[in-house]
Design a protein around this motif. Sequence first.
Motif, mmCIF file in Angstrom:
data_model
loop_
_atom_site.group_PDB
_atom_site.id
_atom_site.type_symbol
_atom_site.label_atom_id
_atom_site.label_comp_id
_atom_site.label_asym_id
_atom_site.label_seq_id
_atom_site.Cartn_x
_atom_site.Cartn_y
_atom_site.Cartn_z
ATOM 1 N N GLY A 71 1.001 -1.182 0.072
ATOM 2 C CA GLY A 71 0.083 -0.061 0.007
ATOM 3 C C GLY A 71 0.856 1.228 0.180
ATOM 4 N N LEU A 72 1.927 1.267 0.619
ATOM 5 C CA LEU A 72 2.891 2.484 0.697
ATOM 6 C C LEU A 72 3.389 2.458 -0.579
ATOM 7 C CD1 LEU A 72 4.419 4.476 2.316
ATOM 8 C CD2 LEU A 72 6.239 2.884 2.726
ATOM 9 N N VAL A 73 3.828 1.503 -1.396
ATOM 10 C CA VAL A 73 4.343 1.570 -2.672
ATOM 11 C C VAL A 73 3.119 2.497 -3.660
ATOM 12 C CG1 VAL A 73 4.856 0.314 -4.895
ATOM 13 C CG2 VAL A 73 6.048 -0.086 -2.582
ATOM 14 N N ALA A 74 2.123 1.899 -3.624
ATOM 15 C CA ALA A 74 0.838 2.510 -4.276
ATOM 16 C C ALA A 74 0.720 3.848 -4.039
ATOM 17 C CB ALA A 74 -0.416 1.788 -4.187
ATOM 18 N N THR A 75 0.818 4.305 -2.583
ATOM 19 C CA THR A 75 0.719 5.632 -2.072
ATOM 20 C C THR A 75 1.571 6.480 -2.913
ATOM 21 O OG1 THR A 75 -0.360 4.952 -0.266
ATOM 22 C CG2 THR A 75 0.539 7.051 -0.278
ATOM 23 N N ILE A 76 2.902 6.107 -2.813
ATOM 24 C CA ILE A 76 4.161 6.971 -3.324
ATOM 25 C C ILE A 76 4.022 7.088 -4.735
ATOM 26 C CG2 ILE A 76 6.581 6.661 -3.628
ATOM 27 C CD1 ILE A 76 6.863 5.295 -0.950
ATOM 28 N N VAL A 77 3.335 6.090 -5.637
ATOM 29 C CA VAL A 77 3.333 6.117 -7.090
ATOM 30 C C VAL A 77 2.180 7.287 -7.287
ATOM 31 C CG1 VAL A 77 2.312 4.927 -9.043
ATOM 32 C CG2 VAL A 77 3.875 3.700 -7.390
ATOM 33 N N PHE A 78 1.129 7.191 -6.376
ATOM 34 C CA PHE A 78 0.071 8.216 -6.487
ATOM 35 C C PHE A 78 0.593 9.719 -6.297
ATOM 36 C CE2 PHE A 78 -3.032 11.329 -4.852
ATOM 37 C CZ PHE A 78 -4.091 11.018 -6.031
ATOM 38 N N PHE A 79 1.449 9.712 -5.135
ATOM 39 C CA PHE A 79 2.102 11.387 -4.880
ATOM 40 C C PHE A 79 3.203 11.649 -5.998
ATOM 41 C CE2 PHE A 79 0.656 10.987 -0.428
ATOM 42 C CZ PHE A 79 -0.045 12.074 -0.640
ATOM 43 N N VAL A 80 4.178 10.570 -6.277
ATOM 44 C CA VAL A 80 5.050 10.926 -7.513
ATOM 45 C C VAL A 80 4.678 11.031 -8.843
ATOM 46 C CG1 VAL A 80 7.350 10.076 -8.248
ATOM 47 C CG2 VAL A 80 6.534 10.175 -5.581
ATOM 48 N N ASP A 81 3.824 10.283 -9.448
ATOM 49 C CA ASP A 81 3.213 10.171 -10.639
ATOM 50 C C ASP A 81 2.027 10.694 -10.838
ATOM 51 O OD1 ASP A 81 3.803 9.567 -13.321
ATOM 52 O OD2 ASP A 81 2.481 7.639 -13.027
ATOM 53 N N VAL A 82 1.136 10.426 -10.341
ATOM 54 C CA VAL A 82 -0.380 10.736 -10.582
ATOM 55 C C VAL A 82 -0.736 12.138 -10.047
ATOM 56 C CG1 VAL A 82 -2.700 9.972 -10.171
ATOM 57 C CG2 VAL A 82 -1.109 8.093 -10.454
ATOM 58 N N ARG A 83 -0.364 12.435 -8.873
ATOM 59 C CA ARG A 83 -0.894 13.645 -8.448
ATOM 60 C C ARG A 83 -0.244 14.862 -9.222
ATOM 61 N NH1 ARG A 83 -4.400 17.183 -6.565
ATOM 62 N NH2 ARG A 83 -3.561 18.458 -4.958
ATOM 63 N N PRO A 84 1.157 14.891 -9.761
ATOM 64 C CA PRO A 84 1.721 16.083 -10.358
ATOM 65 C C PRO A 84 1.035 15.997 -11.724
ATOM 66 C CG PRO A 84 3.543 14.763 -9.407
ATOM 67 C CD PRO A 84 2.076 14.019 -9.031
ATOM 68 N N ALA A 85 0.644 14.841 -12.333
ATOM 69 C CA ALA A 85 0.080 15.029 -13.861
ATOM 70 C C ALA A 85 -1.405 15.593 -13.728
ATOM 71 C CB ALA A 85 -0.034 13.494 -14.172
ATOM 72 N N LEU A 86 -2.199 15.259 -12.375
ATOM 73 C CA LEU A 86 -3.514 15.765 -12.433
ATOM 74 C C LEU A 86 -3.460 17.372 -12.271
ATOM 75 C CD1 LEU A 86 -4.951 13.113 -9.974
ATOM 76 C CD2 LEU A 86 -5.459 13.464 -12.474
#
Length: 112
Positions: A71-86
């Motif tokens: 879950g931590l890996v998924a959270t980090i992916v969201f913060f590092v990849d998805v959130r900046p793109a959004l």
Amino acid sequence: MLMDGFDLGVLPLLGFAMLLLAVVAFVLAVVAREDAYRAAGKQTKTFWLVILGITVLVDYFLGMLFLQVAGLVATIVFFVDVRPALKQVSGGGKRRGGSSSDGPYGPYNGGR
């Protein structure tokens, strides 16, 4: 003796930090628009809500280290990849105020 201190002090603190990050990521995923995910070329909003929601549930109720790390890996992916793109697609990355020639100490006037 050293492991007792680690088990009673550091591990609960790390678990709380992972839970807090997962909750923040989940809230940010809820707030983002559905069309921003598609425009950014990322997985759907539903996908991220399910993944981050499961992460929050696992961190809060189960406390299984392997699932918490996943879950931590998924959270980090969201913060590092998805959130900046959004943010970029939604216009959140724009600079507010000032002009393009402003530096850290004010406007650049070309040495005049």
